[in-house]
Write a protein that holds these residues in place. Structure first.
Motif, short mmCIF file in Angstrom:
data_model
loop_
_atom_site.label_atom_id
_atom_site.label_comp_id
_atom_site.label_asym_id
_atom_site.label_seq_id
_atom_site.Cartn_x
_atom_site.Cartn_y
_atom_site.Cartn_z
N HIS A 137 0.89 -0.97 0.12
CA HIS A 137 -0.28 0.01 -0.40
C HIS A 137 0.76 1.30 -0.20
CE1 HIS A 137 1.14 0.13 4.30
NE2 HIS A 137 0.42 1.13 4.36
N SER A 138 1.50 1.30 0.40
CA SER A 138 2.81 2.18 0.28
C SER A 138 4.39 1.84 -0.02
CB SER A 138 3.13 2.67 1.53
OG SER A 138 3.96 1.70 2.45
N TYR A 176 -1.72 0.44 -5.75
CA TYR A 176 -1.41 -0.27 -5.09
C TYR A 176 -0.04 0.12 -6.01
CZ TYR A 176 -4.51 -3.29 -1.93
OH TYR A 176 -5.01 -3.81 -1.22
N ARG A 289 -1.27 -3.43 4.97
CA ARG A 289 -2.16 -2.33 5.25
C ARG A 289 -1.69 -3.32 7.20
NH1 ARG A 289 -5.03 -1.24 1.17
NH2 ARG A 289 -5.17 0.88 0.03
N ASP A 428 -1.95 3.71 8.34
CA ASP A 428 -1.89 3.13 7.15
C ASP A 428 -2.07 4.70 6.28
OD1 ASP A 428 -1.05 1.04 7.25
OD2 ASP A 428 -3.85 0.22 8.10
N ARG A 429 -2.99 5.35 6.46
CA ARG A 429 -3.22 7.16 5.72
C ARG A 429 -1.66 7.56 5.47
NH1 ARG A 429 -8.31 6.10 8.59
NH2 ARG A 429 -7.35 7.97 10.09
N ASP A 431 1.28 6.37 5.62
CA ASP A 431 1.85 5.60 5.11
C ASP A 431 1.78 5.79 3.47
OD1 ASP A 431 3.29 4.47 6.80
OD2 ASP A 431 2.59 2.30 6.72
N GLU A 432 0.35 5.70 3.15
CA GLU A 432 0.13 6.17 1.47
C GLU A 432 0.11 7.66 1.21
OE1 GLU A 432 -4.12 5.37 1.64
OE2 GLU A 432 -3.90 2.88 2.41
N LYS A 433 0.10 9.06 1.97
CA LYS A 433 0.31 9.89 1.59
C LYS A 433 2.38 10.11 1.91
CE LYS A 433 -3.96 11.64 3.51
NZ LYS A 433 -4.13 13.10 4.72
#
Length: 434
Positions: A137-138, A176, A289, A428-429, A431-433
């Protein structure tokens, strides 16, 4: 929209609802003698019974409810031949080369064992061995899964890394950055698989008793005596294979793991055009995640997903709806069919996320091997526990073996996985940013 969830007081799973009718085995009445008594009719108990009976041992399985009533029948049906948190290199550092190598080999072949048993005993359980996919996810998660895939590939396992396009082509999910796949993994109907194991064990000579709750396990001069409301089993060796469903049988065991309540949902069957876009090869998916996102299809094209819950009231109705909305958003399915089933089960999570054998006394052992990898790991654990039943010293088996160690402040920390879920979702959020 989602009022059609079928759920009784026990949270009837999709698998119990759709599997072939189950002719219950009678409870124990009277007294019997056996080489090996097994408490619990889940994957680990049934696999042990099958393999031990194949060695010529007399075996009795005592199940408090029915076969696959506990976590065995309440999971998503993923067959995953690796560890939830640790990779081969970290296991070697943790356990040392000798013990570490044996544990790694144990896990590596676990999915092949499951699908081999299915073929050998012709178990009709909708088994598909096309792989298990872990999308990242990152970017940071991608580096970890690349390392993970490389470690398993160097050991001869069918592990491959995937780029962004390959993940999207295999899963139908966007967003992804890459991932990896173990081609030996897969999916199945866990209730049908467990019942097939029970039938195979019975054909090999094991005696299986349902509705037979063990109330005590008492030491005798020549072994152990297991008391039930309607009978007694005398056994030379005893395996406690209840995982997170042991109740009050051994209070100490309950304080050696974290009980984790996991919810699963299944939608109504998806239209063919959508079904062909998502997971065309029939694999199972579990991403990187911390608030794990999973999905797969059953044989009738129902989309299945799962998740944990933050502590609070109304989880049994609140969480399935949350998982459904998450599924719709992550797979970009605004017209996702409504929920058809919602259920939950209890998993036993070890502090180190590894399978363990617990020394409860001479000839008395407990086995736990879930940590989110129940089907593959517990089936494999049953094979080696059959060796123990036949006389092999537990210290010579590939799993860590020691007396049970109580987790400090367990009464509080037992809720940690659920209490920390909100923080995990925030990370998790972030990481995605990044």
């Amino acid at each position: 929209m989602n009022a059609a969830i079928r759920q009784d007081a026990h949270g009837t799973s999709l698998w119990h609802a759709v599997s072939r009718s189950h002719g219950e085995r009678p409870p124990l009445h009277g007294e019997i003698d056996t080489d090996l008594a097994i408490v619990g009719g889940g994957f680990s108990g049934l696999s042990t019974a099958l393999h031990a009976a194949g060695k010529g041992l007399s075996v009795a399985v005592l199940e408090a409810e029915i076969i696959a009533w506990g976590a065995t029948g309440r999971n998503a049906g993923f067959v995953v031949p690796n560890f939830a948190k640790l990779d081969p290199d970290s296991i070697l550092a943790y356990l040392g080369p000798k013990r570490g190598e044996r544990l790694i080999d144990f896990a590596a072949s676990s999915a092949d064992l499951v699908f081999g048993l299915i073929r050998q005993h012709r178990i009709d359980c909708d088994a598909v061995q096309n792989g298990w996919i872990q999308p990242a996810h990152s970017p940071a998660a991608l580096e970890k899964v690349k390392s993970r895939a490389g470690q398993w590939a160097r050991r001869g396992r069918p592990a491959v890394t995937l780029d962004r396009r390959e993940v999207e082509a295999l899963t139908g999910a966007r967003g992804y950055v890459g991932g990896w796949m173990d081609r030996s993994g897969g999916v199945l109907n866990p209730v049908a698989y467990a019942r097939g194991l029970a039938d195979a064990a019975g054909s090999a000579g094991a005696r299986i008793f349902e509705r037979t709750r063990v109330t005590s396990v008492d030491r005798r001069a020549d072994g152990w005596a297991l008391k039930t409301p309607t009978g007694t089993v005398r056994a030379a060796r005893v395996l406690i294979a209840t995982n997170a469903y042991g109740g009050s049988l051994n209070p100490l065991l309950e304080r050696t793991y974290f009980p984790l309540k996991v919810f699963q949902i299944a939608t109504r069957p998806l239209p063919r055009d959508i079904r062909m876009r998502l997971l065309p090869g029939g694999q199972g998916v579990g991403d990187t995640r911390r608030n794990l996102f999973t999905f797969r299809f059953d044989a009738d094209n129902r989309l299945i997903s799962g998740g944990m819950h933050i502590l609070g009231p109304g989880a049994d109705t609140r969480v399935p709806q949350t998982i459904w909305r998450r599924l719709s958003a992550h797979l970009d399915l605004p017209d996702l069919p409504p929920l058809a089933y919602g259920w939950s089960g209890m998993a036993a999570v070890e502090p180190d996320f590894l399978p363990h054998l617990l020394d409860l006394g001479p000839g008395l052992i407990a086995g736990r091997a879930c940590n989110g990898r129940g089907i593959a790991m517990t089936t494999a654990m049953g094979k080696i526990l059959a060796d123990w039943g036949a006389g092999t010293d537990a210290r010579d088996l590939p799993l860590p073996f020691a007396p049970p160690a109580r987790i400090p402040f367990h009464a509080l920390l037992r809720h940690a996985p659920n209490m920390l879920l909100g923080w995990s979702m925030l990370r998790d959020r972030m990481d995605e940013k990044a």
